[in-house]
Design an enzyme around this catalytic site. Structure first.
Site, mmCIF file in Angstrom:
data_model
loop_
_atom_site.group_PDB
_atom_site.id
_atom_site.type_symbol
_atom_site.label_atom_id
_atom_site.label_comp_id
_atom_site.label_asym_id
_atom_site.label_seq_id
_atom_site.Cartn_x
_atom_site.Cartn_y
_atom_site.Cartn_z
ATOM 1 N N CYS A 116 0.819 -1.225 0.000
ATOM 2 C CA CYS A 116 0.000 0.000 0.000
ATOM 3 C C CYS A 116 0.849 1.271 0.000
ATOM 4 C CB CYS A 116 -0.962 0.000 1.176
ATOM 5 S SG CYS A 116 -2.096 -1.394 1.128
ATOM 6 N N HIS A 256 -3.354 7.066 2.535
ATOM 7 C CA HIS A 256 -3.748 5.758 2.016
ATOM 8 C C HIS A 256 -5.162 5.448 2.501
ATOM 9 C CE1 HIS A 256 -3.904 1.601 1.045
ATOM 10 N NE2 HIS A 256 -3.726 1.174 2.280
ATOM 11 N N ASN A 286 -10.075 -0.416 -0.410
ATOM 12 C CA ASN A 286 -8.611 -0.331 -0.431
ATOM 13 C C ASN A 286 -8.091 -0.954 -1.726
ATOM 14 O OD1 ASN A 286 -5.865 -0.556 -0.032
ATOM 15 N ND2 ASN A 286 -6.005 -1.420 2.028
#
Ligand code: COA
Length: 333
Positions: A116, A256, A286
Site C-alpha cells: 500500500c 492511504h 482499499n
C-alpha cells in the site's frame, strides 16, 4: 536536494476504475457479515471489481490517459514505474507490458513492490531521475487487482479490498512546484502482519498451497490498524516538521485509503481539519498501490488542487512499509 536541481513536478494525473460495483449487500450474500458492520468498522460501502482482465489493463489505461491529458506520445517517455502487488505474472514486470502497449519505445520499465506504500515509494523513486537531470518524463503508476488475491470466503479481508489504478506524469519543474521532500521507512520484522505467503520461492504454487489458501492476502487486522494510525501520523508530522511546516499549512492531505477509521484517527492525531483530508474509501475500498494516485486524480478533477497548494501524500502497507511525500502543486493536466 541541491537547490540547483529542478524539482520533479506532477504535470498530469489520471485514474482508472473498473465498471462493476460490488456492494456490501452483495457480500452479505456470500459471507456472514452485514452492511452495517462493514460501514461502521471500515467506512466502506462498495468497491470496484475488474473482471477478466489483469492489472496491466488498468495500468495501461492510466498511462494512455496521462499521455492524452499532456498531449504527448509514448515515445516521449523515458521511464515507466508500476507499483503493484498483483502483477500480471511473476515475470515479466507489469511495467514492461505497459511500455509495449503505449509504444514507449525509448523507455525502460520496472515494477516496485511496497504494497500500500507502493505509489509513494515509486513517486519518490521516479522523481530522482528527474531531479538528477537523467530523464525528462517519467510515468509512475499504482495499480492493483486485489480481487485476484482476496479470499472471497474470508469475511475479515474480502470486505476491505477493491480493484483500481492511478498514476502521474513527472517532469522537471520550472518554478517551485514539485516534490519538496520525502521520508520513507521499512520494517521487515512485520512480514507476518500482512502478507500473501504463496506463489513466491518460499511457497511455490502446489496443490497444497492452493488448498491451504496461501495465495490469498492475510493480515492481523488489529495490529495493522494500530500500526497504520501510529506510523502515518508520525511520518507525516516528522516530514512537515523538518521542513518547518505544520499540518495547518497543508491544503490537502491524501492518506492511504485502508479504513475510514484509520484516516480519521490519523487526521485527528495531526489535527488536520476534515475538509482538507481526501477520502474516497466509501466507494473504492482499499485498492492497495492504487489508493493514493486515485484519490489524487479525483481531487484534481474536482478542482481541489490548485497551483501553489501544499499537498502531503502518506501511506502504510505490507512489508511493513510506510512513508510520506510533500509536494507543492504545479500546473497539471
Ligand atoms: N463482518 C462481521 N464480523 C466480522 C467481520 C465482518 N466482515 N470481520 C471480522 N468480524 C468479527 C471478528 O470475527 C471478531 O469476532 P469475535 O469478537 O467474535 O472474534 C469481531 O468482528 C471483531 O474483529 P476485529 O478483527 O477485532 O475487528 P476490528 O474492529 O479490528 O475490524 C478490520 C477489523 C479488519 C476492519 C480492522 O482491524 C482493520 O481495518 N484493520 C486494518 C486492515 C487494513 O487496513 N489492512 C491493510 C492495511 S494497508
Amino acid at each position: 536536494m541541491a537547490s540547483s536541481s529542478p524539482r520533479a513536478t506532477i504535470t498530469a494525473c489520471e485514474r482508472f476504475l473498473p465498471d462493476r460495483i460490488l456492494t456490501n449487500e452483495d457480500i452479505e450474500r456470500t459471507v456472514d457479515t452485514s452492511d452495517e458492520w462493514i460501514r461502521e468498522r471500515t467506512g466502506i460501502a462498495e468497491r470496484r471489481i475488474l473482471d477478466d482482465q489483469p492489472t496491466s489493463f488498468m495500468a495501461t489505461e492510466v498511462a494512455k490517459g496521462l499521455l492524452r491529458r499532456r498531449g504527448i506520445s509514448g515515445d516521449d517517455i523515458d521511464l515507466i514505474l508500476v507499483a503493484t502487488i498483483t502483477p500480471d505474472m511473476v515475470c515479466p514486470s507489469t511495467a514492461c507490458l505497459v511500455q509495449d502497449r503505449i509504444g514507449a519505445s525509448k523507455a525502460w520499465a520496472f515494477d516496485l513492490l511496497a504494497a500500500c506504500s507502493g505509489f509513494v515509494y515509486a513517486l519518490v523513486t521516479g522523481a530522482q531521475f528527474i531531479t538528477s537531470g537523467t530523464h525528462k518524463r517519467v510515468i509512475v503508476i499504482g495499480a492493483d487487482r486485489m480481487s485476484a488475491i482476496t479470499d472471497p470466503t474470508d469475511r475479515s479481508t474480502c470486505i476491505l479490498f477493491g480493484d483500481g489504478a492511478g498514476g502521474v506524469l513527472l517532469e522537471a519543474s520550472e518554478d517551485d512546484s514539485g516534490l519538496i521532500d520525502f521520508e520513507l521507512h521499512a520494517d521487515g520484522s512485520g512480514c507476518d502482519d500482512l502478507n500473501v505467503p504463496g506463489g513466491g520461492s518460499l511457497w511455490p504454487a502446489t496443490k497444497q498451497t492452493v488448498e491451504q489458501r496461501l495465495h490469498f492476502i492475510r493480515q492481523e487486522g488489529r495490529t495493522v490498524f494500530k500500526f497504520a494510525v501510529q506510523r502515518m501520523a508520525e511520518v507525516s508530522l516528522s516530514l512537515l516538521q523538518r521542513n518547518e511546516l505544520t499540518p495547518q499549512d497543508l491544503d490537502l492531505f491524501v492518506p492511504h485509503q485502508a479504513n475510514q477509521r484509520i484516516i480519521d484517527a490519523t487526521a485527528n492525531k495531526m489535527k488536520i481539519p476534515a475538509d482538507r483530508v481526501m477520502s474516497n474509501i466509501k466507494h473504492m475500498a482499499n485498492t492497495t498501490a492504487g489508493t493514493v494516485p486515485i484519490a489524487l486524480s479525483e481531487a484534481f478533477d474536482e478542482g481541489r488542487l490548485q497551483p501553489g497548494n501544499l499537498v502531503q501524500l502518506t501511506a502504510v502497507g505490507g512489508g511493513l512499509t510506510w512513508g510520506s511525500a510533500l509536494l507543492r502543486w504545479g500546473t497539471a493536466a
